[in-house]
Design a protein around this motif. Structure first.
Motif, PDB file in Angstrom:
ATOM      1  N   ASP A  84     -11.282  20.472  -1.565  1.00 29.94           N
ATOM      2  CA  ASP A  84     -11.792  20.167  -0.223  1.00 29.94           C
ATOM      3  C   ASP A  84     -11.548  18.703   0.135  1.00 29.94           C
ATOM      4  OD1 ASP A  84     -12.672  22.763   0.091  1.00 29.94           O
ATOM      5  OD2 ASP A  84     -14.721  22.330  -0.572  1.00 29.94           O
ATOM      6  N   PHE A  85     -11.733  17.823  -0.838  1.00 28.43           N
ATOM      7  CA  PHE A  85     -11.462  16.395  -0.607  1.00 28.43           C
ATOM      8  C   PHE A  85      -9.982  16.170  -0.297  1.00 28.43           C
ATOM      9  CE2 PHE A  85     -10.040  12.315  -2.345  1.00 28.43           C
ATOM     10  CZ  PHE A  85     -10.833  11.428  -1.629  1.00 28.43           C
ATOM     11  N   LEU A  86      -9.100  16.801  -1.087  1.00 32.34           N
ATOM     12  CA  LEU A  86      -7.660  16.619  -0.866  1.00 32.34           C
ATOM     13  C   LEU A  86      -7.224  17.200   0.474  1.00 32.34           C
ATOM     14  CD1 LEU A  86      -6.156  17.381  -4.399  1.00 32.34           C
ATOM     15  CD2 LEU A  86      -6.587  15.150  -3.347  1.00 32.34           C
ATOM     16  N   ARG A  87      -7.916  18.208   0.955  1.00 30.62           N
ATOM     17  CA  ARG A  87      -7.566  18.799   2.247  1.00 30.62           C
ATOM     18  C   ARG A  87      -7.718  17.766   3.377  1.00 30.62           C
ATOM     19  NH1 ARG A  87      -9.834  23.245   1.462  1.00 30.62           N
ATOM     20  NH2 ARG A  87      -7.975  24.543   1.191  1.00 30.62           N
ATOM     21  N   LEU A  88      -8.631  16.844   3.193  1.00 28.53           N
ATOM     22  CA  LEU A  88      -8.866  15.791   4.184  1.00 28.53           C
ATOM     23  C   LEU A  88      -8.112  14.501   3.869  1.00 28.53           C
ATOM     24  CD1 LEU A  88     -12.755  16.173   4.448  1.00 28.53           C
ATOM     25  CD2 LEU A  88     -11.037  17.143   5.992  1.00 28.53           C
ATOM     26  N   PHE A  89      -7.486  14.430   2.690  1.00 24.72           N
ATOM     27  CA  PHE A  89      -6.959  13.171   2.178  1.00 24.72           C
ATOM     28  C   PHE A  89      -5.658  12.764   2.853  1.00 24.72           C
ATOM     29  CE2 PHE A  89      -4.329  10.743  -0.769  1.00 24.72           C
ATOM     30  CZ  PHE A  89      -5.199   9.717  -1.128  1.00 24.72           C
ATOM     31  N   GLN A  90      -5.530  11.453   3.074  1.00 29.96           N
ATOM     32  CA  GLN A  90      -4.277  10.856   3.539  1.00 29.96           C
ATOM     33  C   GLN A  90      -4.221   9.420   3.035  1.00 29.96           C
ATOM     34  OE1 GLN A  90      -3.625  11.265   7.732  1.00 29.96           O
ATOM     35  NE2 GLN A  90      -1.537  10.482   7.671  1.00 29.96           N
ATOM     36  N   LEU A  91      -3.102   9.038   2.439  1.00 29.01           N
ATOM     37  CA  LEU A  91      -2.946   7.659   1.983  1.00 29.01           C
ATOM     38  C   LEU A  91      -2.985   6.705   3.173  1.00 29.01           C
ATOM     39  CD1 LEU A  91      -0.142   8.304  -0.621  1.00 29.01           C
ATOM     40  CD2 LEU A  91      -2.381   7.333  -1.165  1.00 29.01           C
ATOM     41  N   GLN A  92      -3.648   5.571   2.991  1.00 28.21           N
ATOM     42  CA  GLN A  92      -3.840   4.600   4.064  1.00 28.21           C
ATOM     43  C   GLN A  92      -2.885   3.417   3.889  1.00 28.21           C
ATOM     44  OE1 GLN A  92      -6.184   5.259   6.633  1.00 28.21           O
ATOM     45  NE2 GLN A  92      -6.060   7.225   5.552  1.00 28.21           N
ATOM     46  N   ARG A  93      -2.056   3.195   4.899  1.00 31.77           N
ATOM     47  CA  ARG A  93      -1.053   2.119   4.827  1.00 31.77           C
ATOM     48  C   ARG A  93      -1.699   0.742   4.679  1.00 31.77           C
ATOM     49  NH1 ARG A  93       2.467  -0.899   3.915  1.00 31.77           N
ATOM     50  NH2 ARG A  93       4.601  -0.938   4.726  1.00 31.77           N
ATOM     51  N   ARG A  94      -2.897   0.576   5.182  1.00 36.48           N
ATOM     52  CA  ARG A  94      -3.546  -0.724   5.142  1.00 36.48           C
ATOM     53  C   ARG A  94      -3.955  -1.137   3.729  1.00 36.48           C
ATOM     54  NH1 ARG A  94      -9.436   0.174   5.767  1.00 36.48           N
ATOM     55  NH2 ARG A  94      -9.792   2.431   5.816  1.00 36.48           N
ATOM     56  N   PHE A  95      -3.922  -0.206   2.784  1.00 37.85           N
ATOM     57  CA  PHE A  95      -4.326  -0.542   1.429  1.00 37.85           C
ATOM     58  C   PHE A  95      -3.169  -1.040   0.563  1.00 37.85           C
ATOM     59  CE2 PHE A  95      -7.829   2.830   1.986  1.00 37.85           C
ATOM     60  CZ  PHE A  95      -8.721   1.872   2.461  1.00 37.85           C
ATOM     61  N   ILE A  96      -1.930  -1.017   1.068  1.00 45.10           N
ATOM     62  CA  ILE A  96      -0.774  -1.424   0.259  1.00 45.10           C
ATOM     63  C   ILE A  96       0.029  -2.484   0.994  1.00 45.10           C
ATOM     64  CG2 ILE A  96       0.634   0.520   1.095  1.00 45.10           C
ATOM     65  CD1 ILE A  96       1.961   0.518  -1.724  1.00 45.10           C
ATOM     66  N   GLU A  97       0.448  -3.511   0.245  1.00 39.61           N
ATOM     67  CA  GLU A  97       1.189  -4.633   0.816  1.00 39.61           C
ATOM     68  C   GLU A  97       2.410  -4.926  -0.042  1.00 39.61           C
ATOM     69  OE1 GLU A  97       0.123  -9.060   2.541  1.00 39.61           O
ATOM     70  OE2 GLU A  97      -0.755  -8.467   0.614  1.00 39.61           O
ATOM     71  N   VAL A  98       3.545  -5.162   0.615  1.00 45.08           N
ATOM     72  CA  VAL A  98       4.793  -5.505  -0.066  1.00 45.08           C
ATOM     73  C   VAL A  98       5.211  -6.895   0.397  1.00 45.08           C
ATOM     74  CG1 VAL A  98       7.176  -4.828  -0.532  1.00 45.08           C
ATOM     75  CG2 VAL A  98       5.452  -3.069  -0.048  1.00 45.08           C
ATOM     76  N   THR A  99       5.388  -7.819  -0.543  1.00 44.65           N
ATOM     77  CA  THR A  99       5.783  -9.177  -0.214  1.00 44.65           C
ATOM     78  C   THR A  99       6.879  -9.641  -1.172  1.00 44.65           C
ATOM     79  OG1 THR A  99       4.060 -10.130  -1.630  1.00 44.65           O
ATOM     80  CG2 THR A  99       3.496  -9.772   0.704  1.00 44.65           C
ATOM     81  N   VAL A 100       7.492 -10.771  -0.818  1.00 49.09           N
ATOM     82  CA  VAL A 100       8.446 -11.452  -1.696  1.00 49.09           C
ATOM     83  C   VAL A 100       7.835 -12.790  -2.075  1.00 49.09           C
ATOM     84  CG1 VAL A 100      10.743 -12.454  -1.915  1.00 49.09           C
ATOM     85  CG2 VAL A 100      10.439 -10.314  -0.647  1.00 49.09           C
ATOM     86  N   PRO A 101       7.533 -13.018  -3.354  1.00 46.47           N
ATOM     87  CA  PRO A 101       6.908 -14.283  -3.759  1.00 46.47           C
ATOM     88  C   PRO A 101       7.793 -15.477  -3.448  1.00 46.47           C
ATOM     89  CG  PRO A 101       6.809 -12.645  -5.524  1.00 46.47           C
ATOM     90  CD  PRO A 101       7.738 -12.102  -4.489  1.00 46.47           C
ATOM     91  N   GLU A 102       7.194 -16.551  -2.952  1.00 43.64           N
ATOM     92  CA  GLU A 102       7.963 -17.739  -2.598  1.00 43.64           C
ATOM     93  C   GLU A 102       8.668 -18.336  -3.805  1.00 43.64           C
ATOM     94  OE1 GLU A 102       5.628 -20.599  -0.553  1.00 43.64           O
ATOM     95  OE2 GLU A 102       5.186 -19.290   1.169  1.00 43.64           O
ATOM     96  N   ASP A 103       8.031 -18.281  -4.967  1.00 41.76           N
ATOM     97  CA  ASP A 103       8.615 -18.884  -6.164  1.00 41.76           C
ATOM     98  C   ASP A 103       9.541 -17.931  -6.916  1.00 41.76           C
ATOM     99  OD1 ASP A 103       6.455 -17.262  -6.822  1.00 41.76           O
ATOM    100  OD2 ASP A 103       5.946 -18.417  -8.616  1.00 41.76           O
TER     101      ASP A 103
END
Length: 399
Positions: A84-103
């Motif tokens: 029942d939980f998975l039936r409502l489930f959707q991954l949230q884009r706001r929880f994942i971040e992709v960056t390139v480290p400056e160093d």
């Protein structure tokens, strides 16, 4: 854009088994995961950022289909409220971040942070996406041709092995290749081919979608993140392994009885794996360190507990190929049941050096957590003070 992930079932079974436990026992837990590449890629991963971002956008649009939920619901250890939980489930884009480290301008930093229930499924999808986008940069036809040659060679090895090499217990292996596969399509070809041509030996796959599609047994119990999380779940740090194993037994009551041994090293694990747990769990999984030494230690531990190891199972899953699995089988299979989880060697043997990428839990409930491992280089922790404290508590020598 050709989506890498087209179904949320395209992940490993243990993500669901761990997730169900968190839903029932620690539903408010907060978590943070970090991506790491352990080797130097031939092409800079930073150049893939835009495509990876687009793939993540698509990933977060997916939902579980009803036939997928029905399949999961048929597994006897999956409970109705989790479906029942998975039936409502959707991954949230706001929880994942992709960056390139400056160093580190050639590298990628990928972090997932938020409620553990809504973050823990990202891991396998992210690793599969990074792998496939990376390998799409190379010519595909020669890669597939090379992979087909290698796959045929592995099948021939299995057939040759069948002649006069059997021990007390049969040789069985499983596909554990989702996280570091060359591509989704190549992974499916490998699993489909093995299911047809290596049926006596191939007993299942960790990939739930492919298990559903090809009538295979889905394989998996727990991963490092499950035990690591208990470092932050309220018990004394010294008791976190016992606490994690106790919660697992409470959740599954005899199902999924293979315990992972190397979150703080095998010696520390075995000190906690007392007679009670020896009787409750069906066996152990090896994922770092010398597998022969590990197996001998585990056998000695069972004997010390006056338990016949012949009724237990050892699952080996650390960077195995067929030849390595055969050697371990010869050494152990007259004394204990064995199974071999083979990953990269099956799903990414296409003429390129595989990426050694992982995505590990680094914080839980705003506290640092750590994986120490039995192999130098496989540990992961972002807080040196906590790591030193953990080593002191469990009497772990510096590697």
């Amino acid at each position: 854009m050709d989506p890498v992930i087209q179904s949320l079932l395209d992940t490993d079974l243990y993500k669901f088994t761990m997730m169900q436990t968190i839903l029932h026992q620690h539903p408010t837990a907060q978590a943070e995961y970090a991506f790491k590449c352990r080797n130097k890629p031939d092409l800079p991963l930073a150049k893939l950022r835009e495509e990876i971002e687009a793939q993540l956008d698509h990933l977060c649009s997916l939902r579980f289909a009803e036939d997928e939920l029905a399949y999961l619901g048929e597994l006897r250890f999956i409970k109705a409220d989790f479906i029942d939980f998975l039936r409502l489930f959707q991954l949230q884009r706001r929880f994942i971040e992709v960056t390139v480290p400056e160093d580190r301008p050639d590298e990628l930093a990928i972090r997932v942070q938020g409620p553990m229930l809504h973050c823990m499924l990202f891991e396998i999808y992210v690793l599969a996406i990074v792998n496939e986008i990376y390998f799409r940069q190379f010519p595909q036809e020669p890669s597939w041709a090379s992979g087909e040659v290698q796959l045929a060679g592995k099948i021939n090895l299995l057939k040759d092995f069948a002649q006069g090499n059997q021990r007390r217990n049969p040789f069985v292996f499983f596909d554990f290749g989702t996280r570091r596969r060359y591509s989704r399509d190549w992974h499916e070809k490998v699993v489909a081919t093995l299911a047809h041509e290596a049926a006596p030996f191939m007993r299942g796959t960790s990939n739930v979608l492919l298990a559903k599609r090809y009538g295979l047994t889905p394989i998996g119990t727990m991963a490092h993140e499950y035990l690591q999380a208990f470092q932050a779940f309220g018990s004394r740090l010294r008791d976190f392994q016992r606490n994690a194993l106790e919660h697992w037994v409470h959740e599954y009551r005899g199902d999924l009885g293979i315990a992972l041994t190397d979150v703080v090293g095998t010696d520390a694990f075995l000190r906690d794996f007392d007679l009670y747990f020896c009787k409750l769990f069906d066996g152990l999984r090896h994922d770092s360190g010398d597998p022969f030494i590990w197996g001998d230690k585990a056998l000695a531990h069972y004997n010390q507990m006056r338990i016949d190891p012949a009724g237990k199972m050892f699952v080996f899953s650390d960077g195995l190929d067929m030849e390595g699995a055969f050697a371990l089988y010869h050494y152990f299979a007259d004394r204990v049941r064995t199974g071999f989880g083979i990953g990269t060697s099956l799903s990414n043997d296409c003429g390129h050096e595989p990426l050694q990428i992982v995505m590990k839990l680094v914080r839980c409930n705003d506290q640092p957590v750590a994986k120490v491992s039995d192999s130098p280089g496989k540990g992961m922790c972002e807080d040196a003070n906590f790591l030193n404290y953990l080593r002191d508590v469990f009497e772990i020598e510096q590697q």
